[in-house]
Write a protein that holds these residues in place. Structure first.
Motif, PDB file in Angstrom:
ATOM      1  N   ALA A   8       0.418  -4.360   4.343  1.00  0.00           N
ATOM      2  CA  ALA A   8       1.179  -3.523   3.420  1.00  0.00           C
ATOM      3  C   ALA A   8       0.834  -3.862   1.977  1.00  0.00           C
ATOM      4  N   LEU A   9       0.701  -5.150   1.720  1.00  0.00           N
ATOM      5  CA  LEU A   9       0.423  -5.579   0.355  1.00  0.00           C
ATOM      6  C   LEU A   9      -0.928  -5.091  -0.136  1.00  0.00           C
ATOM      7  N   SER A  10      -1.948  -5.338   0.689  1.00  0.00           N
ATOM      8  CA  SER A  10      -3.274  -4.952   0.215  1.00  0.00           C
ATOM      9  C   SER A  10      -3.319  -3.440   0.046  1.00  0.00           C
ATOM     10  N   GLY A  11      -2.581  -2.715   0.916  1.00  0.00           N
ATOM     11  CA  GLY A  11      -2.517  -1.257   0.778  1.00  0.00           C
ATOM     12  C   GLY A  11      -1.988  -0.852  -0.582  1.00  0.00           C
ATOM     13  N   THR A  12      -0.919  -1.489  -1.024  1.00  0.00           N
ATOM     14  CA  THR A  12      -0.297  -1.105  -2.282  1.00  0.00           C
ATOM     15  C   THR A  12      -1.173  -1.451  -3.469  1.00  0.00           C
ATOM     16  N   GLU A  16      -3.669   1.173  -7.275  1.00  0.00           N
ATOM     17  CA  GLU A  16      -3.726   1.227  -8.720  1.00  0.00           C
ATOM     18  C   GLU A  16      -4.573   2.381  -9.257  1.00  0.00           C
ATOM     19  N   PRO A  17      -5.822   2.544  -8.755  1.00  0.00           N
ATOM     20  CA  PRO A  17      -6.626   3.681  -9.261  1.00  0.00           C
ATOM     21  C   PRO A  17      -5.944   5.023  -9.000  1.00  0.00           C
ATOM     22  N   GLU A  18      -5.231   5.101  -7.877  1.00  0.00           N
ATOM     23  CA  GLU A  18      -4.538   6.349  -7.567  1.00  0.00           C
ATOM     24  C   GLU A  18      -3.416   6.586  -8.579  1.00  0.00           C
ATOM     25  N   LEU A  19      -2.718   5.511  -8.890  1.00  0.00           N
ATOM     26  CA  LEU A  19      -1.611   5.628  -9.830  1.00  0.00           C
ATOM     27  C   LEU A  19      -2.093   6.159 -11.168  1.00  0.00           C
ATOM     28  N   TYR A  37       4.568  10.615  -5.178  1.00  0.00           N
ATOM     29  CA  TYR A  37       5.630   9.723  -5.645  1.00  0.00           C
ATOM     30  C   TYR A  37       6.371   9.110  -4.475  1.00  0.00           C
ATOM     31  N   LEU A  38       6.726   9.987  -3.538  1.00  0.00           N
ATOM     32  CA  LEU A  38       7.459   9.493  -2.378  1.00  0.00           C
ATOM     33  C   LEU A  38       6.693   8.391  -1.679  1.00  0.00           C
ATOM     34  N   MET A  39       5.413   8.637  -1.507  1.00  0.00           N
ATOM     35  CA  MET A  39       4.588   7.676  -0.800  1.00  0.00           C
ATOM     36  C   MET A  39       4.552   6.359  -1.579  1.00  0.00           C
ATOM     37  N   ILE A  40       4.407   6.513  -2.903  1.00  0.00           N
ATOM     38  CA  ILE A  40       4.325   5.297  -3.713  1.00  0.00           C
ATOM     39  C   ILE A  40       5.632   4.516  -3.663  1.00  0.00           C
ATOM     40  N   TYR A  41       6.758   5.233  -3.779  1.00  0.00           N
ATOM     41  CA  TYR A  41       8.046   4.545  -3.677  1.00  0.00           C
ATOM     42  C   TYR A  41       8.144   3.790  -2.359  1.00  0.00           C
ATOM     43  N   ASP A  42       7.768   4.482  -1.290  1.00  0.00           N
ATOM     44  CA  ASP A  42       7.829   3.856   0.027  1.00  0.00           C
ATOM     45  C   ASP A  42       6.967   2.608   0.092  1.00  0.00           C
ATOM     46  N   MET A  43       5.730   2.771  -0.380  1.00  0.00           N
ATOM     47  CA  MET A  43       4.788   1.661  -0.316  1.00  0.00           C
ATOM     48  C   MET A  43       5.290   0.475  -1.135  1.00  0.00           C
ATOM     49  N   ILE A  44       5.812   0.780  -2.310  1.00  0.00           N
ATOM     50  CA  ILE A  44       6.268  -0.314  -3.166  1.00  0.00           C
ATOM     51  C   ILE A  44       7.456  -1.029  -2.523  1.00  0.00           C
ATOM     52  N   ARG A  61       5.946 -10.368  -8.784  1.00  0.00           N
ATOM     53  CA  ARG A  61       5.897 -10.127 -10.235  1.00  0.00           C
ATOM     54  C   ARG A  61       4.796  -9.143 -10.591  1.00  0.00           C
ATOM     55  N   GLN A  62       3.672  -9.279  -9.872  1.00  0.00           N
ATOM     56  CA  GLN A  62       2.540  -8.372 -10.105  1.00  0.00           C
ATOM     57  C   GLN A  62       2.970  -6.923  -9.847  1.00  0.00           C
ATOM     58  N   LEU A  63       3.642  -6.759  -8.716  1.00  0.00           N
ATOM     59  CA  LEU A  63       4.126  -5.422  -8.375  1.00  0.00           C
ATOM     60  C   LEU A  63       5.101  -4.907  -9.433  1.00  0.00           C
ATOM     61  N   HIS A  64       5.967  -5.797  -9.877  1.00  0.00           N
ATOM     62  CA  HIS A  64       6.940  -5.409 -10.888  1.00  0.00           C
ATOM     63  C   HIS A  64       6.211  -4.947 -12.152  1.00  0.00           C
ATOM     64  N   ALA A  65       5.135  -5.674 -12.474  1.00  0.00           N
ATOM     65  CA  ALA A  65       4.340  -5.305 -13.653  1.00  0.00           C
ATOM     66  C   ALA A  65       3.787  -3.889 -13.513  1.00  0.00           C
ATOM     67  N   TYR A  66       3.285  -3.554 -12.321  1.00  0.00           N
ATOM     68  CA  TYR A  66       2.794  -2.183 -12.095  1.00  0.00           C
ATOM     69  C   TYR A  66       3.897  -1.156 -12.302  1.00  0.00           C
ATOM     70  N   ILE A  67       5.085  -1.531 -11.739  1.00  0.00           N
ATOM     71  CA  ILE A  67       6.215  -0.604 -11.811  1.00  0.00           C
ATOM     72  C   ILE A  67       6.546  -0.296 -13.266  1.00  0.00           C
ATOM     73  N   ILE A  68       6.509  -1.345 -14.088  1.00  0.00           N
ATOM     74  CA  ILE A  68       6.824  -1.150 -15.502  1.00  0.00           C
ATOM     75  C   ILE A  68       5.708  -0.378 -16.191  1.00  0.00           C
ATOM     76  N   LYS A  69       4.456  -0.795 -15.889  1.00  0.00           N
ATOM     77  CA  LYS A  69       3.298  -0.199 -16.553  1.00  0.00           C
ATOM     78  C   LYS A  69       3.245   1.312 -16.328  1.00  0.00           C
ATOM     79  N   TYR A  70       3.515   1.741 -15.131  1.00  0.00           N
ATOM     80  CA  TYR A  70       3.407   3.169 -14.833  1.00  0.00           C
ATOM     81  C   TYR A  70       4.742   3.888 -14.919  1.00  0.00           C
ATOM     82  N   GLU A  71       5.721   3.206 -15.546  1.00  0.00           N
ATOM     83  CA  GLU A  71       7.016   3.799 -15.794  1.00  0.00           C
ATOM     84  C   GLU A  71       7.634   4.411 -14.551  1.00  0.00           C
ATOM     85  N   ILE A  72       7.480   3.706 -13.459  1.00  0.00           N
ATOM     86  CA  ILE A  72       8.123   4.149 -12.228  1.00  0.00           C
ATOM     87  C   ILE A  72       9.584   3.735 -12.328  1.00  0.00           C
ATOM     88  N   ASP A  73      10.526   4.699 -12.156  1.00  0.00           N
ATOM     89  CA  ASP A  73      11.905   4.305 -12.376  1.00  0.00           C
ATOM     90  C   ASP A  73      12.443   3.530 -11.172  1.00  0.00           C
TER      91      ASP A  73
END
Length: 633
Positions: A8-12, A16-19, A37-44, A61-73
């Motif tokens: 699951a982790l490596s999948g998420t 990044e390029p998709e995001l 979006y749905l897929m990304i929410y699920d994956m995250i 923390r890395q994932l959290h950084a992505y969430i912030i960077k791409y303004e995912i609410d």
DNA sequence: GTCCATTAAT
């Protein structure tokens, strides 16, 4: 288990390029974007949970950084998972921040936050969030309620707990087992044993958690008891609950077993302990380190260092606590050589000793008066292991010098150390002064001790005995007056002996026991023989039994029989000829009894093990393992 | 997203 989250982790992370392709200017249609979006929410969400089971705060923390960077609410599914993740890794602040950023907080968000507070030692804060939640008109569910009740447990907030309990009934959870377990445990934690028992009696269904809570609750009551007398009552209650549990057909787990083994060790209940050993093997929990360690401790506390050591050798894995337990056991049994050897083995095995390990090591040295070695280990502890000495370490050193009669050196340590000497230190010094006839220092120490206004009767009895034997009657009445002021009664001197699966109790000069004529006859006979062998009781001793009807003139004998003598007599009459006798006693043994029991062990050719409120005494062939200095009264 | 959570000390 571990492979799935990794996938699951490596999948998420590959997303990044998709995001990057995703901003609103994207040519994708509304529909594909929603799907994305749905897929990304699920994956995250899945990835965050994966971080949790992999214990990886870094990836989280890395994932959290992505969430912030791409303004995912922080949609609840992401926010809640993130909140729990931060809580698990001990950053409550981050958890709270994430929570506050969640747009639409649901029950789960609030529950995650509340239990996060509990996990991070901020119970009061958690309770405040719970109240805030109620103000927001969010209805708590069973998860929330159990979390909040466990907060109340930590805070011993009985009142708040009761309110939560009524709320849960209002919300229709009156027959919810988990909530009932929580409420029951709250009562146990707060010492309301009767209320807990009532609740328990009324429960139509129970599970192992219910029973474990009851057992752990009573085991804890042993710890919290004001005197050894009530402690042993709690212990026997825990044992009887355990026996009932076995009759229900539920299978005890490693929690149950280690709790109840500890209870046995405190009750010196060897026979039950042995049965538990068998049960531990049968149920496959022998490989559990904690249960294994508890087993070692049980055998040692029940007086069998051989079986303790055997259980230790047979352990498949050991922790630092297992090693410490074994070292301390050797020290308690007066086997300093083995204790010190084991300490070296422990270091060779790569385990790092802690402060308690050193208490054991110092006690072992002190026991045989190995002054240089003790001071050497004391230095090693500070220099090599960077452990700051605490009161207990000084206590060992002082006890050592006191034992050797080097009272000035003991006093020097008290003067030099960084702590204010507590009751224990002064008591040690006083006992030593009395033992070695150094009156003046003894009186000085007694003055210091009295300034601390001790809270236990034993200490005062020791002082009384000192003043009585010095014939300082003014001081005697001063101490008596102080005892009255502190509202201290006489000592509750009880002894217990456990034979088969029954615990028999005795009190000083008690006559309620059906076998008492036989017991007293035996004691009279032994006393005569002991006197023939040179046993001479001290004349002036403070009376230590309690004021009850049984205490009137003794019709059988003019001698005073402290409770342990009765328990021993009962043991001699009711066990096999060469079986060891194990007794526990609620107060410290007096010198007369200590001397007398030494002789009995020789006369009856019995090993006699007594645990009083201070230490373990193992009498064999006229000698005691306490090296003649374990008697303070 | 919840209840119990066990082992060592002078």
């Amino acid at each position: 288990m571990a492979s799935l989250p990794s996938v699951a982790l490596s999948g998420t992370l590959k997303l990044e390029p998709e995001l990057k392709k995703l901003p609103a200017s994207s040519v994708a249609t509304e529909k594909t974007r929603d799907w994305f979006y749905l897929m990304i929410y699920d994956m995250i969400g899945i990835a965050l949970n994966a971080c949790s089971s992999l214990n990886s705060i870094k990836l989280g923390r890395q994932l959290h950084a992505y969430i912030i960077k791409y303004e995912i609410d922080y949609d609840p599914s992401i926010g809640n998972a993130l909140c729990s993740l931060y809580s698990k890794f001990g950053s409550l602040d981050s958890a709270v921040n994430v929570f506050q950023g969640i747009g639409e907080k649901n029950v789960i968000s609030w529950t995650a936050l509340i239990s996060a507070c509990g996990e991070n030692g901020e119970a009061a804060l958690g309770l405040r969030f719970f109240i805030a939640m109620l103000f927001e008109d969010i209805e708590p569910n069973e998860f929330t309620l159990t979390s909040v009740l466990s907060l109340c447990c930590v805070m011993l907030a009985l009142g708040a707990g009761r309110q939560v309990h009524s709320l849960s009934i209002k919300l229709g959870y009156q027959s919810n087992l988990r909530i009932k377990n929580s409420v029951m445990y709250l009562y146990l934690k707060c010492g309301c044993m009767n209320e807990a028992q009532n609740l328990f009696n009324k429960m139509k269904s129970t599970n192992l958690v219910t029973w474990n809570a009851m057992i752990a609750g009573h085991a804890q009551a042993m710890d919290l008891a004001n005197d050894d007398f009530s402690a042993y009552q709690s212990g026997t209650e825990a044992l009887s609950i355990f026996l009932k549990l076995n009759r229900t057909g539920l299978k005890p787990d490693h929690f149950t077993l280690s709790s109840i083994l500890t209870v046995c060790s405190r009750l010196s209940a060897l026979e039950q302990g042995e049965q538990l050993h068998a049960q531990t093997i049968k149920s496959g929990f022998l490989s559990d380190v904690v249960a294994g360690t508890a087993l070692v401790n049980m055998y040692s506390k029940c007086g069998s260092i051989q079986r303790a050591s055997k259980a230790f050798v047979e352990m498949s894995t050991r922790t630092m606590i297992s090693w410490t337990t074994m070292i301390t056991s050797f020290a308690q049994h007066g086997q300093h050589q083995q204790a010190l050897q084991l300490f070296e083995d422990m270091r060779l095995a790569g385990f790092k000793p802690n402060q308690i390990t050193f208490v054991g090591v110092l006690a072992a040295c002190g026991h045989v008066g190995m002054v240089d070695e003790a001071l050497g280990y004391f230095e090693m502890m500070q220099k090599e292991y960077r452990i700051k000495p605490v009161m207990d370490h000084y206590g060992c050193l002082i006890a050592m010098f006191v034992r050797l009669g080097r009272l000035e050196e003991a006093f020097d340590i008290i003067k030099k150390m960084d702590f204010n000497p507590g009751e224990f230190m002064w008591s040690l010094l006083i006992a030593g002064c009395r033992f070695h006839g150094k009156q003046e220092l003894g009186f000085y120490a007694a003055e210091q001790l009295l300034k601390l206004k001790p809270k236990d009767t034993e200490t005062y009895v020791m002082l009384l005995n000192m003043y009585i034997s010095a014939e300082r009657w003014q001081d005697v009445s001063k101490v008596r007056k102080l005892m009255k002021e502190e509202k201290l009664g006489k000592l509750k001197d009880w002894s217990w002996i456990s034979i088969k699966d029954k615990v028999h109790s005795f009190k000083t000069n008690g006559r309620l026991h059906p076998h008492n004529a036989e017991m007293y006859n035996l004691l009279e006979e032994l006393l005569e023989k002991a006197k023939g062998l040179g046993y001479q009781p001290l004349q002036r001793m403070e009376v230590i039994h309690d004021d009850e009807e049984e205490e009137e003139n003794n019709p059988i004998s003019s001698a005073e029989y402290h409770s342990e003598r009765l328990a021993i007599a009962f043991g001699v009459l009711n066990t096999q000829k060469d079986a060891p006798i194990r007794v526990i006693k609620s107060v410290i043994m007096c010198k007369n009894c200590h001397d007398f029991i030494k002789v009995i062990s020789k006369l009856c050719s019995r090993e006699i093990i007594i645990r009083d409120s201070r230490r373990l005494h193992r009498f064999v062939d006229g000698h005691c393992s306490c090296a003649e200095f374990g008697v303070l009264l």
